[in-house]
Design an enzyme around this catalytic site. Sequence first.
Site, PDB file in Angstrom:
ATOM      1  N   ASP A  13      37.083  32.078  62.509  1.00  0.00           N
ATOM      2  CA  ASP A  13      36.712  33.451  62.148  1.00  0.00           C
ATOM      3  C   ASP A  13      35.253  33.585  61.731  1.00  0.00           C
ATOM      4  O   ASP A  13      34.904  34.427  60.889  1.00  0.00           O
ATOM      5  CB  ASP A  13      37.625  33.995  61.028  1.00  0.00           C
ATOM      6  N   LYS A  16      32.635  34.330  66.303  1.00  0.00           N
ATOM      7  CA  LYS A  16      32.331  33.805  67.639  1.00  0.00           C
ATOM      8  C   LYS A  16      32.363  34.914  68.698  1.00  0.00           C
ATOM      9  O   LYS A  16      31.485  34.989  69.553  1.00  0.00           O
ATOM     10  CB  LYS A  16      33.344  32.702  68.006  1.00  0.00           C
ATOM     11  N   GLY A  40      41.654  35.136  67.270  1.00  0.00           N
ATOM     12  CA  GLY A  40      41.462  36.589  67.245  1.00  0.00           C
ATOM     13  C   GLY A  40      39.971  36.808  67.160  1.00  0.00           C
ATOM     14  O   GLY A  40      39.356  36.535  66.130  1.00  0.00           O
ATOM     15  N   HIS A  41      39.373  37.200  68.276  1.00  0.00           N
ATOM     16  CA  HIS A  41      37.913  37.346  68.326  1.00  0.00           C
ATOM     17  C   HIS A  41      37.564  38.839  68.380  1.00  0.00           C
ATOM     18  O   HIS A  41      37.934  39.529  69.321  1.00  0.00           O
ATOM     19  CB  HIS A  41      37.348  36.608  69.546  1.00  0.00           C
ATOM     20  N   GLN A 223      38.925  28.875  67.081  1.00  0.00           N
ATOM     21  CA  GLN A 223      39.084  28.197  65.781  1.00  0.00           C
ATOM     22  C   GLN A 223      37.722  27.667  65.307  1.00  0.00           C
ATOM     23  O   GLN A 223      36.714  28.269  65.623  1.00  0.00           O
ATOM     24  CB  GLN A 223      40.135  27.074  65.859  1.00  0.00           C
TER      25      GLN A 223
HETATM   26  P1  GDP Z   1      35.966  34.956  65.451  1.00  0.00           P
HETATM   27  O1  GDP Z   1      37.400  34.565  65.457  1.00  0.00           O
HETATM   28  O2  GDP Z   1      35.063  33.803  65.164  1.00  0.00           O
HETATM   29  O3  GDP Z   1      35.537  35.692  66.682  1.00  0.00           O
HETATM   30  O4  GDP Z   1      35.795  35.959  64.220  1.00  0.00           O
HETATM   31  P2  GDP Z   1      36.802  37.146  63.798  1.00  0.00           P
HETATM   32  O5  GDP Z   1      36.658  38.252  64.749  1.00  0.00           O
HETATM   33  O6  GDP Z   1      38.163  36.625  63.548  1.00  0.00           O
HETATM   34  O7  GDP Z   1      36.226  37.506  62.368  1.00  0.00           O
HETATM   35  C1  GDP Z   1      34.923  37.935  62.178  1.00  0.00           C
HETATM   36  C2  GDP Z   1      34.970  39.321  61.545  1.00  0.00           C
HETATM   37  O8  GDP Z   1      33.715  39.626  61.008  1.00  0.00           O
HETATM   38  C3  GDP Z   1      35.273  40.431  62.534  1.00  0.00           C
HETATM   39  O9  GDP Z   1      35.964  41.446  61.881  1.00  0.00           O
HETATM   40  C4  GDP Z   1      33.883  40.898  62.951  1.00  0.00           C
HETATM   41  O10 GDP Z   1      33.871  42.262  63.380  1.00  0.00           O
HETATM   42  C5  GDP Z   1      33.131  40.751  61.671  1.00  0.00           C
HETATM   43  N1  GDP Z   1      31.710  40.423  61.780  1.00  0.00           N
HETATM   44  C6  GDP Z   1      31.091  39.644  62.705  1.00  0.00           C
HETATM   45  N2  GDP Z   1      29.789  39.483  62.398  1.00  0.00           N
HETATM   46  C7  GDP Z   1      29.587  40.168  61.249  1.00  0.00           C
HETATM   47  C8  GDP Z   1      28.457  40.361  60.396  1.00  0.00           C
HETATM   48  O11 GDP Z   1      27.370  39.842  60.618  1.00  0.00           O
HETATM   49  N3  GDP Z   1      28.660  41.124  59.286  1.00  0.00           N
HETATM   50  C9  GDP Z   1      29.842  41.690  58.977  1.00  0.00           C
HETATM   51  N4  GDP Z   1      29.935  42.403  57.863  1.00  0.00           N
HETATM   52  N5  GDP Z   1      30.927  41.519  59.746  1.00  0.00           N
HETATM   53  C10 GDP Z   1      30.807  40.763  60.857  1.00  0.00           C
HETATM   54  P1  IMO Z   2      39.674  32.064  65.637  1.00  0.00           P
HETATM   55  O1  IMO Z   2      39.419  31.621  67.058  1.00  0.00           O
HETATM   56  C1  IMO Z   2      41.196  30.999  61.695  1.00  0.00           C
HETATM   57  C2  IMO Z   2      44.598  28.239  61.576  1.00  0.00           C
HETATM   58  C3  IMO Z   2      45.930  28.793  61.083  1.00  0.00           C
HETATM   59  C4  IMO Z   2      46.515  27.540  60.468  1.00  0.00           C
HETATM   60  C5  IMO Z   2      46.056  26.437  61.415  1.00  0.00           C
HETATM   61  C6  IMO Z   2      47.074  26.048  62.469  1.00  0.00           C
HETATM   62  O2  IMO Z   2      39.979  33.496  65.509  1.00  0.00           O
HETATM   63  O3  IMO Z   2      38.584  31.576  64.743  1.00  0.00           O
HETATM   64  P2  IMO Z   2      47.962  27.218  64.702  1.00  0.00           P
HETATM   65  O4  IMO Z   2      48.631  28.533  64.916  1.00  0.00           O
HETATM   66  O5  IMO Z   2      46.699  27.035  65.471  1.00  0.00           O
HETATM   67  O6  IMO Z   2      48.888  26.055  64.881  1.00  0.00           O
HETATM   68  O7  IMO Z   2      47.566  27.208  63.132  1.00  0.00           O
HETATM   69  O8  IMO Z   2      44.890  26.940  62.048  1.00  0.00           O
HETATM   70  N1  IMO Z   2      43.996  28.989  62.699  1.00  0.00           N
HETATM   71  C7  IMO Z   2      42.930  29.801  62.571  1.00  0.00           C
HETATM   72  N2  IMO Z   2      42.245  30.179  61.474  1.00  0.00           N
HETATM   73  N3  IMO Z   2      40.813  31.415  62.909  1.00  0.00           N
HETATM   74  C8  IMO Z   2      41.481  31.025  64.016  1.00  0.00           C
HETATM   75  O9  IMO Z   2      41.056  31.315  65.271  1.00  0.00           O
HETATM   76  C9  IMO Z   2      42.624  30.215  63.874  1.00  0.00           C
HETATM   77  N4  IMO Z   2      43.520  29.680  64.736  1.00  0.00           N
HETATM   78  C10 IMO Z   2      44.341  28.927  63.998  1.00  0.00           C
HETATM   79  O10 IMO Z   2      45.730  29.811  60.139  1.00  0.00           O
HETATM   80  O11 IMO Z   2      45.945  27.288  59.213  1.00  0.00           O
HETATM   81 MG    MG Z   3      39.210  35.076  64.481  1.00  0.00          MG
END
Ligand code: GDP
Ligand code: IMO
Ligand code: MG
Length: 427
Positions: A13, A16, A40-41, A223
């Site tokens: 998270d 990416k 979840g991107h 991840q």
């Molecule tokens: P990913 O899994 O690495 O793609 O990241 P996620 O989407 O799960 O989580 C990142 C969260 O932070 C999302 O809700 C994005 O919209 C938000 N986000 C990304 N870059 C920034 C930033 O620079 N500032 C803020 N406030 N939010 C951001």
């Molecule tokens: P993105 O790509 C954050 C965590 C789960 C759990 C562990 C194992 O959005 O960054 P799994 O379902 O993969 O067997 O769970 O890994 N986990 C993540 N945490 N971001 C993710 O993906 C994750 N994908 C799995 O919460 O601790």
């Molecule tokens: Mg994510």
Amino acid sequence: MKVDVLLGLQWGDEGKGKVVDVLTPNYDVVTRFQGGPNAGHTLEFEGQKYVLRSVPSGIFQGGKVNVIGNGVVLDPALFKQEIEQLEASGHNLTERLYISKKAHLILPTHRLLDKAYEMAKGAGKIGTTGKGIGPTYTDKISRNGLRVGDLLNNFDEKYAKAIARHKEILSHYDFDYKQELETIEKDWKEGVKKLREFIFIDSEYFLNDTLEEGKSILAEGAQGTMLDVDFGSYPFVTSSNTICAGACTGLGIAPRKIGDVYGIFKAYCTRVGSGPFPTELFDETGKKIRDLGHEYGAVTGRERRCGWIDLVALKYAVMINGVTKLIMMKSDVLDDFDTIKACVAYNINGEETDEFPFDIKETNFTPVYKEFKGWKKDMTKTKKTSEFPEEYNDYLDFLEDYLEVPIKIVSVGPDREQTIVRYTAED
Ligand code: GDP
Ligand code: IMO
Ligand code: MG
């Protein structure tokens, strides 16, 4: 040409999805190499927000070809949901989203096995996303998996055999799964119909040919490094290699064809699920970071655990991945803090170390922090590095010195536009 890899350096998270979208115009092809719908991107642009799970984040800019690589595990039911949402918003991908025949299928029973294993672990549960990731990779490694390419040949028989095997395993658990299986299976079969609309390819040939033709590829990690099955905080990890080497096995790309490695980190730290988190904050500061950063899971909606940036873990991740360029995300979340802390070492049983240990015992463990004066400025509308406050530059300089890699991009908000490049392409 080479494959540039973009991956998370923390516990996932990091942001990416946003950065892959920002960088997509520089590439011809974008591809995912591991993980599945546990990811979840999130991407935001033009007032719209999208959450991608299995589809690479390079679909929104310039009609580029996107590839789901062999290292990915794919759930047809969730894939269908994701594709239909994208279609509803005007994005039809059947012509330019290619799927590796070697990607493994998450079967309905994999999801149930994930649930059964977690329940059996009780208090020691991993806190998985419940998407069947572990059981699917287990079947892959134990040579029992079904792949996308199997859909092309005698699939029903292979499927029935796999489901029967899984049912036998499930019968050993105190878990009445039958009704749930019926519902999941129905969606799953509908999903397979949708999946069959897409082009299945030998992605290793496609990607290597793409490089031969002088085209460029961006590989998108899911991840983060601290969730890697080998190098993360085992057993509280996911079941794939999230690190740069995972791009080689997850795409069929030779190590010498890897170019830049973009390592993404948040200006602080978060983690979802169980497992060690050295800098976790249980106080008001942790809550403030969670609230300001909207730190709730993009897939599960779960509260993310929050803490200060952990440079010990980050330096370890830089080393494992051979990061060439760093990208700092979400620094705007810290805009209002008087003081910002960065963990520079761990004190374990009275001894300081800057190496990530084999096992972190919760007792006799304290993070060693360096404190920084907060920049106390709303950074979300910043466009140029010349607008950065001195304290912000001090923080960046310290991180670059400690990690010994330049911070190429900083992100100051969720929108595509809220992204600042610090050096030019030649740097
Ligand atoms: P990913 O899994 O690495 O793609 O990241 P996620 O989407 O799960 O989580 C990142 C969260 O932070 C999302 O809700 C994005 O919209 C938000 N986000 C990304 N870059 C920034 C930033 O620079 N500032 C803020 N406030 N939010 C951001
Ligand atoms: P993105 O790509 C954050 C965590 C789960 C759990 C562990 C194992 O959005 O960054 P799994 O379902 O993969 O067997 O769970 O890994 N986990 C993540 N945490 N971001 C993710 O993906 C994750 N994908 C799995 O919460 O601790
Ligand atoms: Mg994510």
